[in-house]
Write a protein that holds these residues in place. Structure first.
Motif, mmCIF file in Angstrom:
data_model
loop_
_atom_site.group_PDB
_atom_site.id
_atom_site.type_symbol
_atom_site.label_atom_id
_atom_site.label_comp_id
_atom_site.label_asym_id
_atom_site.label_seq_id
_atom_site.Cartn_x
_atom_site.Cartn_y
_atom_site.Cartn_z
ATOM 1 N N LYS A 150 0.840 -1.191 0.000
ATOM 2 C CA LYS A 150 0.000 0.000 0.000
ATOM 3 C C LYS A 150 0.875 1.241 0.000
ATOM 4 O O LYS A 150 1.919 1.288 0.663
ATOM 5 C CB LYS A 150 -0.926 0.007 1.227
ATOM 6 N N GLU A 154 -3.368 3.380 -1.122
ATOM 7 C CA GLU A 154 -3.727 2.741 -2.394
ATOM 8 C C GLU A 154 -2.987 1.407 -2.550
ATOM 9 O O GLU A 154 -1.815 1.281 -2.173
ATOM 10 C CB GLU A 154 -3.368 3.657 -3.578
ATOM 11 N N ALA A 155 -3.680 0.423 -3.121
ATOM 12 C CA ALA A 155 -3.040 -0.856 -3.431
ATOM 13 C C ALA A 155 -2.145 -0.669 -4.657
ATOM 14 O O ALA A 155 -2.621 -0.218 -5.712
ATOM 15 C CB ALA A 155 -4.087 -1.925 -3.710
ATOM 16 N N ARG A 203 -5.689 -7.309 -7.240
ATOM 17 C CA ARG A 203 -6.348 -7.040 -5.959
ATOM 18 C C ARG A 203 -7.337 -8.153 -5.601
ATOM 19 O O ARG A 203 -7.497 -8.502 -4.430
ATOM 20 C CB ARG A 203 -7.065 -5.687 -6.014
ATOM 21 N N ALA A 208 -7.487 -8.714 1.296
ATOM 22 C CA ALA A 208 -7.266 -7.326 1.715
ATOM 23 C C ALA A 208 -6.211 -7.222 2.808
ATOM 24 O O ALA A 208 -5.415 -6.260 2.831
ATOM 25 C CB ALA A 208 -8.588 -6.713 2.180
ATOM 26 N N TRP A 211 -2.395 -6.686 1.930
ATOM 27 C CA TRP A 211 -1.886 -5.407 1.422
ATOM 28 C C TRP A 211 -1.449 -4.546 2.608
ATOM 29 O O TRP A 211 -2.276 -3.986 3.317
ATOM 30 C CB TRP A 211 -2.943 -4.696 0.582
#
Length: 370
Positions: A150, A154-155, A203, A208, A211
C-alpha cells in the motif's frame, strides 16, 4: 492453456510396469497382424543409462535389438524414417520422454546415480533440467523483485525497472496489463523500481489483509498467465536449443509447476507424438508396411538396494496405426490404455538371453579372411 494441455496426459491411473507394458505391446502388435519374424521395434528415448532397462525388455520380447530413432530428451529423429523402414516389414516406434522419481521422498525429476562416488541424486532427465534452468532462475528472481503493498492508502504493485524496459532481448516480461491498473503513469518512482496502481485482477487475487504498507514479494502469486519469456536461441545443432524451442511455449507453465520435470516430460511427449505422426503421414517409405507409433512417458523410479535396474513405469499417451490392409486409426490415452491392458502380460515368444548368448558363444568361429 499450456497447463491444461499438459494435464491432459494423466499419470497415476495409466502407469504400468515396463515388464508388463512391453509384452502387452508385443501382443497388441500380434493382434494387429504383425508377424514375429518381420517385426522390428524402434525406440526414441533419451540417451540416459536409465533407459537401458526398457531397451533390454524390448529386445527380449520382440527378439531383436530396437532401431535407434531418438535424440536426447526423447525427441524423434524423423529423418531416420527411411532407413528404419528399410530394415523391417512390421514396424513399431516407441517414443518416450522420461523423468526420474524417488519413491521415498515422492520427488519427480531426480534419480539416484549409483555409479558416482557419493551415490547421490541427480537431475533426470538432465537435458530437460538444463533447458529449464535459465527460465527457472528468471522466474525465481521475478518472484522477489515484483512486489505489492500500500502507498498512501492505495493498493500498488512495485515493478523493478528492468521489467519496464521492453528493449531487452531476453528475460522474463511481466504482462503489465494484468498487473497494473488503468493509469499508465507511476504513482512514485523509487531508486530501482516504480509503484503503479495495482490491477483489479491482482487485488482480487490477494486478500485485503495481505496489502500492507511494507512492500512484500509477489512470490507464488506471479502465476503463469501473468508473464512471458523472451530469449534468443542458438541454432547450433549440438546445443540443447532444439529441445528448448519445443518447450518454449510452455515455459511459464513449467516454471510455476509443482513438478516441472514431470510436466516438461509430459509436454515433450505430447508435442513429439503429434510431430512424429505428421512426419509418418508424409513418409513414402512406410507404404505397404505395418506400422504402429506409440508415445508415452517413462517414469524412472530409482532402484532400491539389491535391484540392478530402475523400476520404470510407462505412462501411455497416444498411438497411431497404419496397416498393410488399409486400416488406419488413432488411439487416445484412455482407449490406448484399455487396449494395452486387454492384452496378456505373458509372451510365449520371449527370448532367453542366457540361451541365446550361450549358443552364440558356442557357435563355430567365423574367421575373417582379410
Amino acid at each position: 492453456m499450456q497447463q491444461r494441455m499438459i494435464e491432459n496426459l494423466k499419470v497415476g491411473p495409466y502407469a504400468m510396469r515396463y515388464s508388463q507394458f512391453v509384452p502387452r505391446l508385443y501382443n497388441l502388435c500380434r493382434s494387429l497382424g504383425f508377424k514375429r519374424d518381420r517385426m522390428l521395434p524402434s525406440r526414441a528415448f533419451c540417451s540416459d543409462e536409465s533407459q537401458g532397462y526398457p531397451v533390454i525388455l524390448i529386445a527380449q520380447h520382440f527378439g531383436t535389438f530396437p532401431f535407434d530413432h531418438g535424440r536426447v530428451g526423447g525427441k524423434v529423429s524423423v529423418n531416420r524414417h527411411g532407413p528404419y523402414a528399410a530394415h523391417g516389414e512390421d514396424l513399431v516406434i516407441i517414443q518416450a520422454s522420461h523423468v526420474g522419481y524417488d519413491a521415498d521422498s515422492g520427488r519427480f525429476g531426480v534419480y539416484r546415480r549409483e555409479r558416482t562416488e557419493s551415490c547421490g541424486f541427480g537431475s533426470n532427465c538432465g537435458k530437460l533440467a538444463a533447458v529449464l534452468h535459465w527460465y527457472h532462475d528468471e522466474y525465481q528472481r521475478a518472484r522477489e523483485l515484483i512486489r505489492f503493498g500500500k502507498l498512501d492508502g492505495e493498493a500498488v504493485v512495485y515493478l523493478d525497472n528492468q521489467y519496464l524496459d521492453d528493449r531487452r532481448t531476453e528475460g522474463l516480461f511481466p504482462k503489465l496489463d494484468q498487473l497494473v491498473g488503468e493509469a499508465d503513469d507511476p504513482l512514485k518512482a523509487l531508486a530501482t523500481s516504480k509503484a503503479y496502481l495495482a490491477s483489479q485482477r491482482l487485488r482480487a487475487c490477494l486478500p485485503a489483509d495481505r496489502w500492507q504498507d511494507e512492500p512484500q514479494a509477489l512470490g507464488a502469486q506471479l502465476t503463469a498467465e501473468l508473464f512471458s519469456f523472451r530469449r534468443q536461441l542458438s541454432q547450433d545443432p549440438e546445443e540443447h536449443d532444439i529441445l528448448e524451442m519445443e518447450l518454449f511455449p510452455a515455459m511459464p507453465a513449467l516454471v510455476t509447476s509443482a513438478n516441472p520435470a514431470l510436466d516438461a516430460a509430459r509436454f515433450v511427449t505430447q508435442v513429439e507424438f503429434d510431430r512424429c505422426y505428421r512426419s509418418i503421414l508424409r513418409e513414402p517409405a512406410y507404404t505397404g508396411k505395418n506400422l504402429l507409433l506409440i508415445s508415452g512417458v517413462n517414469i524412472d523410479v530409482s532402484p532400491r538396494a539389491g535391484f540392478p535396474f530402475p523400476l520404470i513405469k510407462f505412462v501411455p499417451w497416444a498411438a497411431y496405426a497404419s496397416l498393410r490392409d488399409g486400416r488406419k486409426f488413432l488411439l487416445e490415452q484412455a482407449e490406448l490404455n484399455e487396449q494395452l491392458r486387454d492384452q496378456s502380460p505373458d509372451n510365449p515368444d520371449r527370448l532367453s538371453f542366457d540361451d541365446s548368448i550361450r549358443r552364440m558363444a558356442d557357435a563355430e568361429e567365423i574367421r575373417l579372411e582379410v
